[in-house]
Design a protein around this motif. Sequence first.
Motif, PDB file in Angstrom:
ATOM      1  N   SER A 197       8.424 -17.527  57.969  1.00 56.38           N
ATOM      2  CA  SER A 197       7.020 -17.629  57.549  1.00 56.38           C
ATOM      3  C   SER A 197       6.864 -17.166  56.112  1.00 56.38           C
ATOM      4  O   SER A 197       7.692 -16.408  55.582  1.00 56.38           O
ATOM      5  CB  SER A 197       6.131 -16.769  58.461  1.00 56.38           C
ATOM      6  N   TRP A 198       5.767 -17.638  55.486  1.00 54.17           N
ATOM      7  CA  TRP A 198       5.451 -17.171  54.142  1.00 54.17           C
ATOM      8  C   TRP A 198       4.907 -15.751  54.209  1.00 54.17           C
ATOM      9  O   TRP A 198       4.052 -15.450  55.036  1.00 54.17           O
ATOM     10  CB  TRP A 198       4.399 -18.062  53.481  1.00 54.17           C
ATOM     11  N   LEU A 237       3.730 -20.568  58.959  1.00 53.05           N
ATOM     12  CA  LEU A 237       5.088 -21.063  59.185  1.00 53.05           C
ATOM     13  C   LEU A 237       5.561 -21.974  58.050  1.00 53.05           C
ATOM     14  O   LEU A 237       4.769 -22.710  57.452  1.00 53.05           O
ATOM     15  CB  LEU A 237       5.161 -21.849  60.499  1.00 53.05           C
ATOM     16  N   LEU A 238       6.862 -21.921  57.769  1.00 52.96           N
ATOM     17  CA  LEU A 238       7.458 -22.813  56.776  1.00 52.96           C
ATOM     18  C   LEU A 238       7.450 -24.246  57.311  1.00 52.96           C
ATOM     19  O   LEU A 238       7.492 -24.459  58.538  1.00 52.96           O
ATOM     20  CB  LEU A 238       8.892 -22.388  56.469  1.00 52.96           C
ATOM     21  N   PRO A 239       7.428 -25.234  56.440  1.00 53.58           N
ATOM     22  CA  PRO A 239       7.453 -26.634  56.905  1.00 53.58           C
ATOM     23  C   PRO A 239       8.636 -26.946  57.807  1.00 53.58           C
ATOM     24  O   PRO A 239       8.513 -27.746  58.745  1.00 53.58           O
ATOM     25  CB  PRO A 239       7.538 -27.429  55.594  1.00 53.58           C
ATOM     26  N   SER A 240       9.771 -26.314  57.549  1.00 51.76           N
ATOM     27  CA  SER A 240      10.946 -26.584  58.396  1.00 51.76           C
ATOM     28  C   SER A 240      10.708 -26.133  59.832  1.00 51.76           C
ATOM     29  O   SER A 240      11.134 -26.806  60.783  1.00 51.76           O
ATOM     30  CB  SER A 240      12.178 -25.879  57.818  1.00 51.76           C
ATOM     31  N   ILE A 264       9.111 -27.560  65.603  1.00 49.17           N
ATOM     32  CA  ILE A 264       8.155 -27.478  66.714  1.00 49.17           C
ATOM     33  C   ILE A 264       7.672 -28.879  67.106  1.00 49.17           C
ATOM     34  O   ILE A 264       7.404 -29.157  68.278  1.00 49.17           O
ATOM     35  CB  ILE A 264       6.970 -26.572  66.328  1.00 49.17           C
ATOM     36  N   ALA A 265       7.588 -29.776  66.119  1.00 48.17           N
ATOM     37  CA  ALA A 265       7.137 -31.143  66.389  1.00 48.17           C
ATOM     38  C   ALA A 265       8.279 -32.094  66.722  1.00 48.17           C
ATOM     39  O   ALA A 265       8.074 -33.298  66.892  1.00 48.17           O
ATOM     40  CB  ALA A 265       6.378 -31.678  65.174  1.00 48.17           C
ATOM     41  N   SER A 266       9.498 -31.565  66.828  1.00 50.33           N
ATOM     42  CA  SER A 266      10.668 -32.405  67.066  1.00 50.33           C
ATOM     43  C   SER A 266      10.587 -33.107  68.420  1.00 50.33           C
ATOM     44  O   SER A 266      10.045 -32.583  69.394  1.00 50.33           O
ATOM     45  CB  SER A 266      11.938 -31.543  67.020  1.00 50.33           C
ATOM     46  N   ALA A 290      12.458 -23.561  68.810  1.00 49.04           N
ATOM     47  CA  ALA A 290      11.471 -23.203  67.788  1.00 49.04           C
ATOM     48  C   ALA A 290      10.282 -22.478  68.407  1.00 49.04           C
ATOM     49  O   ALA A 290       9.787 -21.482  67.862  1.00 49.04           O
ATOM     50  CB  ALA A 290      11.011 -24.463  67.057  1.00 49.04           C
ATOM     51  N   LEU A 291       9.854 -22.944  69.570  1.00 53.99           N
ATOM     52  CA  LEU A 291       8.732 -22.291  70.250  1.00 53.99           C
ATOM     53  C   LEU A 291       9.121 -20.897  70.735  1.00 53.99           C
ATOM     54  O   LEU A 291       8.297 -19.971  70.738  1.00 53.99           O
ATOM     55  CB  LEU A 291       8.260 -23.155  71.430  1.00 53.99           C
ATOM     56  N   CYS A 292      10.365 -20.755  71.139  1.00 52.91           N
ATOM     57  CA  CYS A 292      10.855 -19.448  71.593  1.00 52.91           C
ATOM     58  C   CYS A 292      10.831 -18.442  70.428  1.00 52.91           C
ATOM     59  O   CYS A 292      10.405 -17.301  70.590  1.00 52.91           O
ATOM     60  CB  CYS A 292      12.257 -19.595  72.163  1.00 52.91           C
ATOM     61  N   ARG A 293      11.296 -18.861  69.242  1.00 52.75           N
ATOM     62  CA  ARG A 293      11.273 -17.987  68.064  1.00 52.75           C
ATOM     63  C   ARG A 293       9.835 -17.614  67.688  1.00 52.75           C
ATOM     64  O   ARG A 293       9.552 -16.477  67.322  1.00 52.75           O
ATOM     65  CB  ARG A 293      11.956 -18.672  66.880  1.00 52.75           C
TER      66      ARG A 293
END
Length: 533
Positions: free
Chosen positions: A346-347, A316-319, A324-326, A335-338
């Motif tokens: 993602s990279w 996952l990208l840092p964004s 997810i940690a928000s 974010a969890l749904c995506r």
Amino acid sequence: MTDDATNANTPASGGPEGNPEDLGCIEELFGGGSLGKGSPLSGGPAASSLPEQNLEHDRYDMRLWREIREASAELSSLEGDEEAPSTFPALLKDLFLSYFKAQPDLLPAGGVEPRHRQANRPFVERTLEDPDTYRARVTTSLDVAASALSSLAAGERLLEEIKNRPSLRGFFEEAGKEPTFPDAKVEPDAHAPEEPEQQDPKGSDTEDRTQEAPGTGLPGRDARRAVRAASGAGREEAENVAGALAGWGLSPADLKKVPLGERLELLKALSRPEMRRLIELVGRMRNLARTRAREKVAESRDEVHAIELSGDLSRLLPSELALIASKEPLRRLAALCRLAQGRSLSWELTGKKKEKKGPLVALVDSSGSMGENQKMEWATAVALGLVDLAAGRGGLPKRASAVLHFNTSVLSEVRFSPGERDARKLLELATVGPGGGTAYEPPISRALEVARESGYEGADLILITDELCRVSGEFLEGFLAEKEHRKMRLFSVLIGYSSSGELGRYSDRVWVLADLAGTAGAANAAGEVFGLI
């Protein structure tokens, strides 16, 4: 009522002696209870059917012991020592069980043949309680060979103590005599008070006293010291074997396919005192090789190619990770749904295809001069580190390998298939001695043949020598042509010189070591060799 019917309903006279078969069944059912002169506890005829071991065991344990005794001449000789007490063979088996069993437990006192209970049990109890036995069992538990060697070491030391201590010899002579009981009398319990002994001025003996049968005359202090010495010898042997295996990069599983007798000889040879310096070097080189290999694997990880949508948390990208940690529930939930739907940014990584390579061949100079200043040991340790890398232990792809020892000809050739770890081959490499002169052409020619047989390109040859030798122009021309055709590399380590000389003409790289006294320089050279493989 007929006489037969009357007899059928009338108990036999004379108590339990009236029906011997029923008596035997009842005795077996109750584990050898005291039922008269025929009872095991009475020391009568039935006592001979009781086991001589004081520790719990089964048929598998006894079969293993028979195989060990047949495989080890030393153990068989110790068991049959003419000066040993008559109960010593059974005591030796108990020592083996105390190392081999994951949880060795004592049999009930009444379930052991009286002579062996009276003579051996005090020593078995003390052995189980000794801290050295616990330490040894960490590495010997369920390992037949290691347990056999530890019990051999402990048994030899214990017998030595018995022979050197008159009090112990006298105890075994008295305790090992055939018991004679005129009446159906139960043998005294094995946990009655021990004969009085003087307190050790250095500390209390209370915690070490094991209670024994009165009248046996057990010399408590001498028995305790004998057991401590024997347990210490067993622990030391266990640690030597475990250390040797670790140093050679082996595990007990690597020896499972080796016949038991050969396995015992291998372990003794690999853990010999004269091998310790080489083991230390081999362990150091192996760890260095694996470190370099892990660094190389880390550097060759998949590279970022683009950005894609995926549900792979590790890419996952840092964004996306920040969302997810928000701390805001809606953003975190979105974010969890995506992520669950596989639509997170993602990279996209691209991987490098790993191609099979030709063998890794170490050429170790074994001339007479290599026997000086640990040069031969260092070269052998580097070669074994290379074999460890080829076996895939550092995370690199597995490949075939070979080690050639040479002087003016090839002295020995040991080959390993990809991933192979054969202790017999390792020992063969470690026991090649120095002697003779030096010539490069025979080992390099043989290494080329090994590379051709593999069918793969990219073989690596590593030459370790302390002599500069010339090769003929015709040989050099042919070697360079084949080296280029098969995409091979030759790395050379030259010990005792200040310049590469002749080797620089046909080596991809040469490491020149004035001597091995500067361990940092030698280690750096070895590390760079490992890093290029």
